[in-house]
Every structure is written in C-alpha cells, then in structure tokens.
Design a protein around this motif. Structure first.
Motif, PDB file in Angstrom:
ATOM      1  N   GLN A  97      98.821  20.644  28.677  1.00 27.26           N
ATOM      2  CA  GLN A  97      97.635  20.201  29.224  1.00 27.26           C
ATOM      3  C   GLN A  97      97.335  18.744  29.028  1.00 27.26           C
ATOM      4  O   GLN A  97      97.129  17.969  30.168  1.00 27.26           O
ATOM      5  CB  GLN A  97      96.268  21.075  28.865  1.00 27.26           C
ATOM      6  N   LEU A  98      97.452  18.282  28.063  1.00 22.40           N
ATOM      7  CA  LEU A  98      97.152  16.801  27.859  1.00 22.40           C
ATOM      8  C   LEU A  98      98.229  15.956  28.610  1.00 22.40           C
ATOM      9  O   LEU A  98      97.937  14.905  29.253  1.00 22.40           O
ATOM     10  CB  LEU A  98      97.017  16.393  26.345  1.00 22.40           C
ATOM     11  N   PHE A  99      99.357  16.337  28.635  1.00 23.43           N
ATOM     12  CA  PHE A  99     100.600  15.353  29.017  1.00 23.43           C
ATOM     13  C   PHE A  99     100.266  15.539  30.678  1.00 23.43           C
ATOM     14  O   PHE A  99     100.410  14.584  31.321  1.00 23.43           O
ATOM     15  CB  PHE A  99     101.898  16.057  28.753  1.00 23.43           C
ATOM     16  N   LEU A 100     100.127  16.812  31.014  1.00 25.14           N
ATOM     17  CA  LEU A 100     100.022  16.842  32.638  1.00 25.14           C
ATOM     18  C   LEU A 100      98.703  16.332  33.055  1.00 25.14           C
ATOM     19  O   LEU A 100      98.866  15.502  34.043  1.00 25.14           O
ATOM     20  CB  LEU A 100      99.994  18.365  33.051  1.00 25.14           C
ATOM     21  N   PHE A 101      97.714  16.348  32.509  1.00 29.16           N
ATOM     22  CA  PHE A 101      96.630  15.707  32.733  1.00 29.16           C
ATOM     23  C   PHE A 101      96.493  14.041  32.706  1.00 29.16           C
ATOM     24  O   PHE A 101      96.161  13.378  33.889  1.00 29.16           O
ATOM     25  CB  PHE A 101      95.158  16.125  32.061  1.00 29.16           C
ATOM     26  N   VAL A 102      97.211  13.330  31.812  1.00 32.07           N
ATOM     27  CA  VAL A 102      97.302  11.979  31.640  1.00 32.07           C
ATOM     28  C   VAL A 102      98.480  11.590  32.756  1.00 32.07           C
ATOM     29  O   VAL A 102      98.262  10.735  33.233  1.00 32.07           O
ATOM     30  CB  VAL A 102      97.660  11.651  30.265  1.00 32.07           C
ATOM     31  N   PHE A 103      99.434  12.390  33.172  1.00 27.97           N
ATOM     32  CA  PHE A 103     100.392  11.976  33.940  1.00 27.97           C
ATOM     33  C   PHE A 103      99.965  12.080  35.310  1.00 27.97           C
ATOM     34  O   PHE A 103     100.119  11.055  36.082  1.00 27.97           O
ATOM     35  CB  PHE A 103     101.608  13.092  33.982  1.00 27.97           C
ATOM     36  N   PHE A 104      98.989  13.090  35.702  1.00 29.70           N
ATOM     37  CA  PHE A 104      98.492  13.004  37.092  1.00 29.70           C
ATOM     38  C   PHE A 104      97.461  11.913  37.329  1.00 29.70           C
ATOM     39  O   PHE A 104      97.479  11.328  38.242  1.00 29.70           O
ATOM     40  CB  PHE A 104      97.955  14.400  37.439  1.00 29.70           C
ATOM     41  N   ILE A 105      96.602  11.895  36.431  1.00 30.04           N
ATOM     42  CA  ILE A 105      95.565  10.931  36.498  1.00 30.04           C
ATOM     43  C   ILE A 105      95.826   9.483  36.427  1.00 30.04           C
ATOM     44  O   ILE A 105      95.212   8.701  37.047  1.00 30.04           O
ATOM     45  CB  ILE A 105      94.383  11.272  35.458  1.00 30.04           C
ATOM     46  N   SER A 106      97.020   8.991  35.611  1.00 24.73           N
ATOM     47  CA  SER A 106      97.473   7.727  35.791  1.00 24.73           C
ATOM     48  C   SER A 106      98.237   7.295  36.730  1.00 24.73           C
ATOM     49  O   SER A 106      98.258   6.498  37.126  1.00 24.73           O
ATOM     50  CB  SER A 106      98.131   7.724  34.172  1.00 24.73           C
TER      51      SER A 106
END
Length: 310
Positions: A97-106
C-alpha cells in the motif's frame, strides 16, 4: 518490545469507537470513492476518443489513471475496516500500500508539472505548440513522470521498511503512511528517511514554483485576450487547478515534515485526507466543468451506448 521481523501486521487507526459512526464513515468514503471513480473513469473513456488525441487530453488521461490508482490504494481498505469493524493490515499489505500510494501520488505531481508546461506553451506560445509538444515529446514526458514516481516509491519503501520497528505496531492513520511508520522505529536510522523526505520536499517545492510561475505567465497572457468570454474560460480552468495543486503540496508537505509537538491523531487524519483523497475527487470536476470538448464527447458516448441498447 519487538523488531520488524516479528511484526506480521499493523493496526490502523479506527475513525470511531461506536458502530454508528463507523458505518457513517463507510458510507461517506463510499460516496467519495464512487464519485472519484466515476469522474475519472468517464474522463479516461472520453479521452480515448480519437477526436481528442491532443497533448492536453493525453496528459489528462494519464492524470485520471493516476487519480484512480491513488484513491483505490487507500479508500477501499479504509472502507473495509469501517464496515467489518477491523483495524488490521498485514506487514506485506502495508508495504504494498505504501509503495503504490507513493508511486501514484509522486507520479501525479510530476504529471501536474508537465501539464502546467503544456498549458503555458499552448497559451503563451501557440504557434510553437505542435513543434514543442509533438506526440513523441508527450510520450517521453508522461513516461518520465511515471518512471520518476516508480523510482521514488522504490526508494522510500525500501528505506522505510529497512528500519527496525519496535514501538508497537499501531499506525495513527487510515492507511500506511511514511511518517506514521517512522514513529515506530527504535533506531536513529530513521533520520536517513527523514533526510530523504526533506530532499523530496525541496524537489516538490521546486516543481510547485515552476507550476506557479507557469500559471502566472498564463494569466498574464490571458489578461491580454480581448474576448471576455475566453478570459473567463481560461481563469475558470487555471485558478481551480492551481488551488488544488496548492492544497496538494501544502498538506502533503505538512503531513510529512510537520514538527512532532503539533502532531495529533485528528490533525494527521484531516491533513492526510486533504492531500490523498480530495485532489483525485476534485480533478475530474475541475477539468470537465468548463470543457466543451469533454462534454461533447460525453454526449456522443451516451448516445452511442443508448443506440446499442436499442
């Protein structure tokens, strides 16, 4: 006391202790999620129309996909926890979840920077627009945004989950967020991730300055337009977009770099909600409410679907 190897799951903060408020949060999040999913989904379908194959709609298609990804990473799990009265998320699930969220948001913020440049060239240098923003250049810029988000997510996820975690396993947040995980670290190594967040914030601020300067140049050019209707159309598109970007940057930066003495579970929830949920829900409204091409394509799509039913 335990280390990260013994933690098999994290506990996410519950929004409320009473069952009634938990269900209220579920229905509220469900409404927001469905609105964001419907809005971004429609823009994605419409932007695929061959009549709208221009740089602006190509970037808008990418933005909608990133919005769908970011909001789908956080809200479904939060809704499930509220509905089933649970709080747990597995260690691996939290990392994903952390990886995907940081990926999409950045990647989204990188794309917003590219989109501001696209609008700057379109309005301030219209005669050079097709030369500067050809199809190959657009693909390269979009790929750079997605690639930057991916590398950024890999770096932060690997750095965050390499830390020893021994201060309980409770995260005061409705999703796995870097600052909340850092609070569980029992080693001074967490300062390495804090330093990385500071560098990231500086890069974020640099992109934000670029976006603001681009829109200032756009607004200057718009003020010279003799047609009041065209000026109003440009203002109604640029200003709301700049407002959402400002909200995104200010709340995101505050969430990750706020001083510990002003931190509280309620404040953390509100700030994270503002930068993780509000922009994906508002972007479809901002880009479609004054866009006649999107409205026309939507009417054609509805007409085509109705004709197939008949």
């Amino acid at each position: 006391m335990s280390n990260s190897s013994s933690i098999t799951e994290f506990l996410l903060l519950a929004f409320a202790d009473t069952r009634e408020l938990q269900l209220l949060h579920f229905w509220l999040f469900l409404a927001i999620y469905l609105a964001a999913f419907l809005g971004n989904g429609l823009i994605t379908a419409i932007a695929c129309d061959h009549h709208l194959h221009t740089p602006m709609y190509f970037f808008l298609l990418n933005l909608s996909l990133l919005d769908l990804g970011s909001i789908s990473t956080t809200l479904p799990k939060a809704m499930a926890n509220s509905l089933w009265d649970t709080r747990d998320i597995s260690y691996l699930g939290c990392a994903v979840q952390l990886f995907l969220f940081v990926f999409f948001i950045s990647a989204e913020f990188c794309l917003l920077t590219v989109m501001s440049y696209d609008r700057y060239v379109a309005i301030c240098k219209p005669l050079q627009y097709e030369t500067i923003l050809g199809s190959r250049a657009c693909v390269h810029m979009a790929a750079a945004a997605w690639g930057s988000g991916f590398l950024y997510a890999v770096l932060h996820t690997a750095n965050t989950f390499s830390l020893p975690l021994c201060h309980d396993n409770t995260l005061d947040q409705f999703f796995c967020e870097i600052p909340q995980i850092l609070k569980l670290s029992c080693s001074h190594s967490y300062l390495r991730e804090v330093g990385l967040l500071v560098v990231s914030a500086c890069l974020l601020f640099g992109c934000f300055v670029f976006i603001v300067v681009s829109y200032m140049q756009i607004l200057r050019a718009v003020l010279r337009i003799p047609s009041e209707q065209r000026r109003h159309k440009a203002f109604s598109t640029c200003l709301p977009h700049l407002a959402v970007v400002s909200l995104f940057v200010s709340t995101g930066t505050f969430a990750h770099l706020k001083p510990p003495f002003i931190s509280s579970p309620t404040l953390d929830l509100v700030v994270s909600f503002l930068y993780s949920v509000v922009p994906p829900a508002l972007n479809p409204l901002i880009y479609s409410m004054r866009n006649q091409d999107l409205k026309g394509a939507l009417r054609k799509l509805i007409t085509r679907l109705n004709s197939r039913r008949v």
